[in-house]
Design a protein around this motif. Structure first.
Motif, mmCIF file in Angstrom:
data_model
loop_
_atom_site.group_PDB
_atom_site.id
_atom_site.type_symbol
_atom_site.label_atom_id
_atom_site.label_comp_id
_atom_site.label_asym_id
_atom_site.label_seq_id
_atom_site.Cartn_x
_atom_site.Cartn_y
_atom_site.Cartn_z
ATOM 1 N N TYR A 126 4.651 -11.088 -13.884
ATOM 2 C CA TYR A 126 4.042 -11.923 -12.843
ATOM 3 C C TYR A 126 3.610 -11.014 -11.704
ATOM 4 N N GLU A 186 2.676 -20.453 -7.994
ATOM 5 C CA GLU A 186 1.534 -20.655 -8.907
ATOM 6 C C GLU A 186 1.428 -19.497 -9.897
ATOM 7 N N GLU A 187 1.660 -18.285 -9.417
ATOM 8 C CA GLU A 187 1.614 -17.116 -10.304
ATOM 9 C C GLU A 187 2.779 -17.119 -11.285
ATOM 10 N N ARG A 198 1.850 -19.608 -13.955
ATOM 11 C CA ARG A 198 0.815 -19.070 -14.851
ATOM 12 C C ARG A 198 1.418 -18.141 -15.904
ATOM 13 N N SER A 199 2.217 -17.172 -15.444
ATOM 14 C CA SER A 199 2.773 -16.193 -16.375
ATOM 15 C C SER A 199 3.768 -16.841 -17.341
ATOM 16 N N GLU A 233 1.788 -18.840 -20.056
ATOM 17 C CA GLU A 233 1.089 -17.948 -20.979
ATOM 18 C C GLU A 233 2.031 -17.278 -21.971
#
Length: 531
Positions: free
Chosen positions: A242, A255-256, A259-260, A263
């Motif tokens: 991240y 948010e990051e 996301r990571s 994924e």
């Protein structure tokens, strides 16, 4: 008797027969031997495949997880530094007089003096006869006696329990309780280790999955300390990177993280989130609000928090304060107070810088009791950490108290180190930001600056044509021309298209000024040469 006589007669006959064969003139023996050698000399033919003994362990048979391990802090640039030091020692002319090692947080190697009380207690424990010497203060002697009485046979040469000496674990628990404003700490949750890295590795091993399941995933910051990516490779686990937000002082956004996390779900099972606070290599200090967000998010995802808090003494920025993840979670209340955490600490950083003592500890919070029994079993395979290292740790978590003989000197030395680091953190940030093509966030804590550098496209292309990361090429040019040893940002990972290096803030102030002056001249010259 007849039987015995027959045996004796047969023995004599055998001896006579052998005598006739063995005792021949030397000349005859030599001539016969030479003739035989000429006529019967064997011819050995060694095939090309047999000319080299086949080894069991080769690069072809070596496990790929070992070959995938990378540890940039001691990588190519550092190897080159050692080569240059040898060349200088042998009188080889260079455009610099010495190598300046700014690659690693090795405090004493850069000139920091040991804390007196720590070394006095360690010395007495290593050589108890010093108890009889009047030069040592009484509180150092009493501390040493207390620790020696806890050791088998009264000697630091004896093994301790796998988790460490009970008295040291008790003092660590009191230290944590005081640090966190009275939140309880059970000594049974404390494990002494060979540096913080020993504890980090054993906890990551605890979080691995069985081979028939998806590999375990570890969320790690980018940039990160290479221990994490190296251990993930070694354990054949999955890295979930991240990104920290460089434009906002390396802050961490939820948010990051989301996301990571999302994924990674196709390739692994996320098991833990690793957070380095204060940051290495980025030097940021997380705010209380940011930490609260992280705890809530990690709890919702059922992630184990691995809290790398070895730099908790190293906070320099005005208005910033260290908060432990244990305290943050506890103060959030139920259910977040139930999140599982392992927090790591070390003698290598802070104000003490006792890297060579190889001493650390970790505390587990909210761990299932049956799982903790398995952790103890796994720890027992390591026998125990260095006992002198445990002694060193005890002097840090249980230092001299007001009114005791060593207190004033201890506080003077401690505050002197931390004040100096604060000044150097500000100085490094200020000087780096004055250089064309260099941008550096404030060093809020820890021991490093992680500036972003401009590398011209021509240099980037040259590096890639030679199989190198552009910042590796840059750092090799830097050390070859100036003797300055830093670590390329690619060794810590970074956003694609950005380039950095990590430098410590540890050298004395005059050396830092000299280092950055040399660096500025090099960087300007590099930009001109490759533009």
């Amino acid at each position: 008797m007849l039987c015995n006589n027959n045996v004796s007669i047969n023995a004599i006959r055998l001896f006579s027969s052998l005598q006739n064969k063995i005792f021949v003139p030397v000349a005859t023996l030599t001539q016969t031997t030479n003739n035989n050698l000429k006529s019967t000399k064997p011819e050995f033919k060694i095939s090309e495949s047999d000319s080299k003994i086949q080894k069991c362990l080769t690069m072809e048979t070596l496990c790929s997880t070992v070959k995938n391990v990378q540890y940039a802090v001691r990588g190519k640039v550092v190897i080159r530094a050692a080569e240059l030091e040898k060349e200088l020692k042998n009188g080889v002319s260079k455009p610099f007089e010495r190598v300046i090692r700014a690659n690693i947080g090795d405090c004493h190697a850069t000139g920091q003096k040991p804390i007196t009380f720590l070394r006095q207690v360690m010395a007495i424990c290593a050589y108890p006869d010093l108890l009889e010497i009047s030069d040592f203060p009484q509180d150092a002697k009493e501390k040493a006696k207390e620790l020696l009485n806890a050791c088998g046979g009264g000697s630091v040469g004896a093994y301790t329990d796998s988790a460490g000496l009970d008295i040291v674990r008790k003092h660590i628990a009191e230290f944590i309780k005081n640090r966190d404003g009275g939140i309880s700490c059970d000594p049974d949750n404390i494990f002494l280790t060979t540096g913080a890295s020993g504890g980090i590795k054993i906890m990551m091993k605890m979080l691995l999955n069985d081979p028939n399941l998806k590999p375990a995933g570890f969320m790690i910051p980018i940039p990160q300390y290479p221990l994490y990516s190296a251990t993930i490779s070694e354990y054949n686990a999955e890295k979930i990177g991240y990104y920290l937000d460089e434009d906002n002082n390396w802050s961490l956004s939820i948010e990051e993280l989301e996301r990571s996390y999302q994924e990674s779900l196709k390739r692994c099972q996320p098991k833990a989130i690793c957070i380095i606070n204060p940051g290495n290599p980025t030097g940021q200090v997380l705010s209380l609000e940011n930490m609260q967000q992280i705890v809530k998010w990690a709890y919702d995802k059922r992630l184990f928090i691995l809290a790398d808090e070895v730099y908790q003494d190293n906070v320099y920025a005005e208005g910033m304060k260290f908060h432990s993840f244990k305290k943050v979670a506890a103060e959030l209340g139920y259910p977040y107070s139930q999140i599982e955490i392992a927090s790591f600490y070390s003698t290598s950083k802070g104000f003490m810088g006792e890297c060579g003592a190889r001493a650390g500890y970790f505390e587990v919070v909210n761990m299932d009791e049956d799982v903790k029994a398995e952790l103890k079993k796994l720890s027992s395979a390591q026998l125990c950490s260095s006992v002198l290292g445990q002694v060193c740790m005890d002097t840090i978590v249980s230092p001299p108290k007001p009114g005791e003989p060593s207190y004033e000197l201890f506080m003077k030395e401690k505050q002197g180190v931390l004040s100096s680091l604060k000044e150097k953190a500000q100085l490094v940030t200020e000087l780096l930001n004055k250089i064309e093509g260099v941008k550096c966030n404030p060093v809020q804590g820890a021991m490093y600056a992680f500036p972003q550098i401009t590398i011209p496209p021509k240099a980037i292309q040259h590096a890639k044509e030679n199989g190198m990361e552009p910042d590796m090429f840059y750092c090799l040019e830097l050390i070859n021309q100036t003797g300055i040893c830093v670590v390329p940002g690619s060794g810590f990972h970074q956003r694609p298209g950005t380039y950095h290096f990590r430098t410590t803030i540890l050298p004395p102030t005059d050396q830092i000024k000299s280092l950055l002056s040399k660096f500025e001249k090099f960087h300007v010259r590099f930009l001109k040469e490759w533009s």
